[in-house]
Design a protein around this motif. Structure first.
Motif, PDB file in Angstrom:
ATOM      1  N   ILE A 126      -5.152 -11.857  -0.240  1.00  0.00           N
ATOM      2  CA  ILE A 126      -5.840 -12.265  -1.471  1.00  0.00           C
ATOM      3  C   ILE A 126      -5.977 -13.783  -1.446  1.00  0.00           C
ATOM      4  O   ILE A 126      -4.980 -14.493  -1.249  1.00  0.00           O
ATOM      5  N   MET A 140       3.994 -11.354  -8.949  1.00  0.00           N
ATOM      6  CA  MET A 140       3.354 -10.066  -8.678  1.00  0.00           C
ATOM      7  C   MET A 140       4.393  -8.960  -8.613  1.00  0.00           C
ATOM      8  O   MET A 140       5.586  -9.203  -8.435  1.00  0.00           O
ATOM      9  N   ARG A 147      -0.444  -0.042  -6.553  1.00  0.00           N
ATOM     10  CA  ARG A 147      -1.388  -1.114  -6.856  1.00  0.00           C
ATOM     11  C   ARG A 147      -0.604  -2.392  -7.108  1.00  0.00           C
ATOM     12  O   ARG A 147       0.513  -2.354  -7.625  1.00  0.00           O
ATOM     13  N   LEU A 149      -0.053  -5.764  -9.063  1.00  0.00           N
ATOM     14  CA  LEU A 149      -0.337  -6.466 -10.313  1.00  0.00           C
ATOM     15  C   LEU A 149       0.011  -7.935 -10.122  1.00  0.00           C
ATOM     16  O   LEU A 149       1.121  -8.260  -9.680  1.00  0.00           O
ATOM     17  N   ARG A 178      -4.252  -9.395 -13.157  1.00  0.00           N
ATOM     18  CA  ARG A 178      -5.192  -8.652 -12.304  1.00  0.00           C
ATOM     19  C   ARG A 178      -4.484  -7.465 -11.656  1.00  0.00           C
ATOM     20  O   ARG A 178      -3.262  -7.486 -11.435  1.00  0.00           O
ATOM     21  N   ARG A 179      -5.283  -6.457 -11.291  1.00  0.00           N
ATOM     22  CA  ARG A 179      -4.756  -5.281 -10.594  1.00  0.00           C
ATOM     23  C   ARG A 179      -5.579  -5.035  -9.329  1.00  0.00           C
ATOM     24  O   ARG A 179      -6.790  -4.836  -9.394  1.00  0.00           O
ATOM     25  N   TYR A 180      -4.898  -5.058  -8.190  1.00  0.00           N
ATOM     26  CA  TYR A 180      -5.550  -4.885  -6.894  1.00  0.00           C
ATOM     27  C   TYR A 180      -5.215  -3.511  -6.312  1.00  0.00           C
ATOM     28  O   TYR A 180      -4.069  -3.048  -6.394  1.00  0.00           O
ATOM     29  N   THR A 181      -6.225  -2.894  -5.707  1.00  0.00           N
ATOM     30  CA  THR A 181      -6.004  -1.657  -4.971  1.00  0.00           C
ATOM     31  C   THR A 181      -6.196  -1.923  -3.486  1.00  0.00           C
ATOM     32  O   THR A 181      -6.974  -2.794  -3.085  1.00  0.00           O
ATOM     33  N   VAL A 189      -7.355  -5.050   0.993  1.00  0.00           N
ATOM     34  CA  VAL A 189      -7.738  -4.883  -0.408  1.00  0.00           C
ATOM     35  C   VAL A 189      -9.113  -4.238  -0.480  1.00  0.00           C
ATOM     36  O   VAL A 189     -10.049  -4.670   0.217  1.00  0.00           O
ATOM     37  N   GLY A 191     -10.484  -3.534  -3.678  1.00  0.00           N
ATOM     38  CA  GLY A 191     -11.054  -3.832  -4.982  1.00  0.00           C
ATOM     39  C   GLY A 191     -10.021  -4.381  -5.934  1.00  0.00           C
ATOM     40  O   GLY A 191      -8.813  -4.255  -5.707  1.00  0.00           O
ATOM     41  N   TRP A 192     -10.508  -5.026  -6.997  1.00  0.00           N
ATOM     42  CA  TRP A 192      -9.605  -5.513  -8.032  1.00  0.00           C
ATOM     43  C   TRP A 192     -10.341  -5.582  -9.363  1.00  0.00           C
ATOM     44  O   TRP A 192     -11.573  -5.582  -9.412  1.00  0.00           O
ATOM     45  N   GLY A 193      -9.563  -5.646 -10.428  1.00  0.00           N
ATOM     46  CA  GLY A 193     -10.103  -5.809 -11.764  1.00  0.00           C
ATOM     47  C   GLY A 193      -9.047  -6.416 -12.661  1.00  0.00           C
ATOM     48  O   GLY A 193      -7.894  -6.600 -12.262  1.00  0.00           O
TER      49      GLY A 193
END
Length: 375
Positions: A126, A140, A147, A149, A178-181, A189, A191-193
Motif C-alpha cells: 500500500i 492497522m 481484510r 483496516l 480504510r478497509r483493504y481486501t 491488494v 481493492g479498498w474503500g
C-alpha cells in the motif's frame, strides 16, 4: 460485577524492584499476584510490538519524529532479547501486524510493506495513504475476514480552517479508517474503500474473535481555547467505538455523546454514532488488545494502554467485555503509579497478547519493552 471489580482494584500494590517473569521488575502498582518487567531498555522510541509463537518479539523502533530513522528490530529469546535490527532507515514506522499469509506487515508514513521472517526484505503493498499533517502515523489490524483496516489520522486538530462551515474538507480524506481486501493467491491488494468516518486518530484498533472491531479514539486538544466555558483537562473524553461499515463517528463536528464542537454548532450530531465507552480526557489510547489467553480473572478482557502525560494517562487498564467483545463494566488498573526515577512518566504505546498468557507493552518515551503477567 461492580463489587468484584472494586475488590480487584483494591489489590493494587506497589511492586518491588525484583525479578518479574525472568526480567528486572518495574516499580509500579499491579494487582496482587501480577507484575511488570523490563524485557529491554535503550530502544529507540519503540512503538509497535508483535510477539511471535516461538517466544521472540518484534519491535518497531520509530526513531523519533524525523524521517528515515526507524527500524524493525528482533528481540530473540535465544539471544537474551538483545536487539537485532532487521530493517532500517524506515520513515516513522508505527503499526505492525501478522498477516493471514504468515508475513509481517509494517506501517510507515503513507505506506505499508510486508516481509517474511526468514528473509526480511520489504515489499510495499500500500503506497497511497495521505500521511500528512498532525497525525501521519499508520496503525492497522486484520479483521476476522482477512481484510486490513488502516487508520488515516486527521491532518489538523479539529479542522479549524473550516470553522463555522457546513462541511470539513479534510474529512473527505482524513480522520477515517480504510478497509483493504487482498487476493491471497497473488498476495496483492485488489481493492479498498472507506469503512468508517469521523474518527480523528485511530491509533488503537482491536478485533474480537466474534468479529467486533473496536477503535480507541484520540479526541481533540485545546477545546477550552475554542470555548472557554469548557475545561480542557476534563473534555473532550477519549472514546472506545464499535466500528461498523458506513458509520460516521462525528469528528470534527461532534465529541463525546453527540455534543456539537464549538467550531460546528449547527451540525446534526444526533445523526452520528455515539461511542460505546467514554474514556478519561487525554488518556490517549495508542494500543489495545483482547487478552484471550490471559490468566483469570482477566481472561478475554480488553486491555488498553493510556499513553497520556496528564493525570489520567501513564497506565495500563483492562475492561470486562460481553460475548461480542464490547466493554460492559468498569475498568481495572493493571499498571498504575507508573513513574520512573527522576519523575519520568510511563508512556505505553502498543499492547499485544503473547502465547502463554503474557502481555507485551512498548513505552516510547522511556525506550522500553515491558512484559506483564502473573508471577
Amino acid at each position: 460485577m461492580k463489587r468484584t471489580l472494586a475488590l480487584l482494584a483494591l489489590t493494587l500494590a506497589p511492586a518491588l524492584a525484583q525479578s518479574c517473569l525472568g526480567f528486572r521488575g518495574l516499580e509500579v502498582a499491579t494487582p496482587s499476584g501480577f507484575c511488570a518487567g523490563v524485557v529491554r531498555s535503550g530502544l529507540n522510541f519503540p512503538r509497535g510490538v508483535l510477539p511471535l509463537a516461538n517466544g521472540d518479539v518484534l519491535v518497531v523502533e520509530m526513531g523519533g519524529w524525523g524521517p528515515d530513522r526507524g527500524a524493525v528490530t528482533l528481540l530473540a529469546r535465544a539471544r537474551g532479547y538483545a536487539p537485532q535490527r532487521l530493517l532500517t532507515k524506515l520513515d516513522r514506522p508505527n503499526g505492525i501486524a501478522l498477516g493471514p499469509d504468515g508475513k509481517v506487515y509494517v506501517g510507515e508514513v503513507g505506506r505499508i510493506f510486508r516481509f517474511s521472517l526468514g528473509k526480511p526484505a520489504k515489499e510495499y503493498v500500500i503506497t497511497n495513504l495521505p500521511g500528512n499533517g498532525r497525525h501521519p502515523l499508520t496503525q492497522m489490524v486484520f479483521d476476522t475476514n482477512r481484510r486490513l483496516l488502516v487508520n488515516v489520522g486527521s491532518a489538523s486538530d479539529n479542522c479549524q480552517e473550516d470553522k463555522g462551515k457546513a462541511a470539513c474538507r479534510e474529512a473527505r480524506t482524513n480522520g477515517l479508517v480504510r478497509r483493504y481486501t487482498f487476493d491471497w493467491d497473488s498476495g496483492k491488494v485488489n481493492g479498498w474503500g472507506v469503512m468508517a468516518t469521523g474518527l480523528r486518530n485511530s491509533m488503537a484498533l482491536a478485533v474480537h474473535p466474534s468479529g467486533t472491531v473496536l477503535q480507541g479514539e484520540n479526541s481533540r486538544d485545546a477545546i477550552g481555547a475554542a470555548d472557554p466555558r469548557l475545561d480542557d483537562e476534563e473534555h473532550p473524553k477519549d472514546e472506545l467505538n464499535v466500528l461498523e461499515a458506513g458509520a460516521d463517528y462525528g469528528w470534527p463536528y461532534c465529541y463525546e455523546n453527540a455534543r456539537n464542537a464549538p467550531e460546528f454548532p449547527r451540525y446534526p450530531c444526533a445523526d452520528t454514532r455515539k461511542p460505546a465507552v467514554l474514556l478519561p480526557a487525554h488518556a490517549a489510547p495508542l494500543g489495545m488488545t483482547y487478552w484471550s489467553e490471559g490468566p483469570q480473572p482477566y481472561r478475554g478482557w480488553l486491555v488498553v494502554g493510556y499513553h497520556g502525560y496528564r493525570k489520567y494517562g501513564h497506565r495500563l487498564v483492562a475492561f470486562p467485555v460481553d460475548s461480542r467483545g464490547i466493554p460492559n463494566g468498569d475498568p481495572v488498573d493493571l499498571i498504575k503509579d507508573w513513574v520512573l526515577p527522576g519523575g519520568k512518566l510511563g508512556a505505553p504505546v502498543d499492547v499485544k497478547a503473547a502465547p502463554g498468557g503474557r502481555l507485551y507493552v512498548t513505552d516510547d518515551r522511556n525506550g522500553m519493552l515491558i512484559v506483564f503477567g502473573r508471577r
